[in-house]
Write a protein that holds these residues in place. Structure first.
Motif, PDB file in Angstrom:
ATOM      1  N   TRP A  30       0.859  -1.197   0.000  1.00  0.00           N
ATOM      2  CA  TRP A  30       0.000   0.000   0.000  1.00  0.00           C
ATOM      3  C   TRP A  30       0.885   1.233   0.000  1.00  0.00           C
ATOM      4  CZ3 TRP A  30      -1.420   2.960   4.824  1.00  0.00           C
ATOM      5  CH2 TRP A  30      -2.299   4.022   4.542  1.00  0.00           C
ATOM      6  N   ARG A  32       0.843   4.865   0.897  1.00  0.00           N
ATOM      7  CA  ARG A  32       0.100   5.885   1.645  1.00  0.00           C
ATOM      8  C   ARG A  32       0.214   7.229   0.933  1.00  0.00           C
ATOM      9  NH1 ARG A  32      -0.847   6.076   7.503  1.00  0.00           N
ATOM     10  NH2 ARG A  32       0.437   4.185   7.663  1.00  0.00           N
ATOM     11  N   SER A  38       6.354   2.445  -0.157  1.00  0.00           N
ATOM     12  CA  SER A  38       5.198   1.601   0.134  1.00  0.00           C
ATOM     13  C   SER A  38       5.317   0.946   1.505  1.00  0.00           C
ATOM     14  CB  SER A  38       5.055   0.508  -0.930  1.00  0.00           C
ATOM     15  OG  SER A  38       4.759   1.059  -2.184  1.00  0.00           O
ATOM     16  N   GLU A  39       4.180   0.570   2.035  1.00  0.00           N
ATOM     17  CA  GLU A  39       4.101  -0.231   3.244  1.00  0.00           C
ATOM     18  C   GLU A  39       3.448  -1.558   2.898  1.00  0.00           C
ATOM     19  OE1 GLU A  39       2.506   1.993   6.738  1.00  0.00           O
ATOM     20  OE2 GLU A  39       2.380   3.651   5.309  1.00  0.00           O
ATOM     21  N   GLU A  83      -6.472   3.190  -1.519  1.00  0.00           N
ATOM     22  CA  GLU A  83      -7.215   2.955  -0.283  1.00  0.00           C
ATOM     23  C   GLU A  83      -7.202   1.465   0.042  1.00  0.00           C
ATOM     24  OE1 GLU A  83     -10.730   5.820   0.361  1.00  0.00           O
ATOM     25  OE2 GLU A  83     -10.755   5.408  -1.797  1.00  0.00           O
ATOM     26  N   ASP A  97      -9.754   3.486   7.031  1.00  0.00           N
ATOM     27  CA  ASP A  97      -8.889   4.667   7.127  1.00  0.00           C
ATOM     28  C   ASP A  97      -7.956   4.475   8.307  1.00  0.00           C
ATOM     29  OD1 ASP A  97      -7.635   7.072   7.277  1.00  0.00           O
ATOM     30  OD2 ASP A  97      -9.447   8.296   7.299  1.00  0.00           O
ATOM     31  N   VAL A  99      -5.400   6.174   9.172  1.00  0.00           N
ATOM     32  CA  VAL A  99      -5.013   7.446   9.774  1.00  0.00           C
ATOM     33  C   VAL A  99      -6.032   7.879  10.821  1.00  0.00           C
ATOM     34  CG1 VAL A  99      -4.493   9.880   9.291  1.00  0.00           C
ATOM     35  CG2 VAL A  99      -3.819   8.103   7.661  1.00  0.00           C
TER      36      VAL A  99
END
Length: 219
Positions: A30, A32, A38-39, A83, A97, A99
């Motif tokens: 992903w 962000r 990427s993570e 997302e 989400d 965050v």
């Protein structure tokens, strides 16, 4: 484990995320928004999402008391940020989400366990569509309206589980085809240029012995 792609050197190893011999099949990369790398995202049913920094392996967890059965990462439309989408035992598809502490928004309620999920445009519209394995069938749900626009014939129960539903260009026409693993073999659906019918053979019923030639079945 993360290994250097050129040298094969071990870069980092995460802590154990589950018990002995426990499977963790739901894994995605992903990117962000506004981040420079990427993570890795690992979904674990009943516990939530684990995030691993792609460079250092640093671990963070977002608790989610949800029965997660499917995971994908995609942008809803071209140019938008990626997302995180999850399918659940209760039949909902949600966007998470991280965050906001793991807040989830229900996008679709399908009434049965989501066995697999792939998010991407297959209908030719600007919005990404949702391809799901549900009640022994693959279904395409329009990304803008949520309406079902295609479904496969009957497949084996729980087809696509353990993250075995994916997009691929099977015939080299530069359009997304769909392939999934079932208890009886691997089944592929070739894309159709008609937006109203994104994949061929959508009206067929039966087991793999009766697919037409335009479906791919590997026993």
């Amino acid at each position: 484990f993360c290994f250097d792609g050129e040298t094969g050197k071990l870069e980092w190893q995460s802590p154990a995320l589950g018990g002995a011999w426990e499977e963790l099949p739901l894994l995605r990369a992903w990117h962000r928004a506004m981040a420079d790398r990427s993570e890795l995202v690992v979904a674990k049913s009943g516990e939530g999402l684990f995030f691993l920094d792609g460079r250092s392996g640093e671990l963070a967890r977002v608790p989610l008391d949800l029965s997660i059965t499917a995971l994908d990462v995609a942008a809803r439309s071209p140019g938008f940020a990626e997302e995180i989408f999850v399918g659940l035992e209760d039949g909902t598809i949600r966007v998470v989400d991280p965050v906001a502490g793991g807040a989830t928004t229900i996008l679709l309620s399908l009434g049965a366990r989501v066995d697999a999920l792939a998010v991407g445009d297959v209908s030719g519209s600007p919005a990404s569509d949702f391809v799901v394995s549900l009640r022994s069938q693959l279904r395409v749900l329009d990304g803008a309206s949520g309406n079902e626009i295609w479904r496969s014939g009957l497949l084996a129960p729980a087809s696509g589980q353990r993250d075995s539903l994916l997009f691929a260009d099977l015939d080299g026409d530069r359009r997304r085809d769909v392939v999934t693993a079932t208890a009886f073999g691997v089944v592929g659906y070739l894309s159709n240029p008609k937006p109203s019918m994104p994949f061929r053979d959508g009206s067929e019923w039966g087991d793999l012995r009766r697919w037409s030639r335009s479906s791919l079945a590997v026993p």
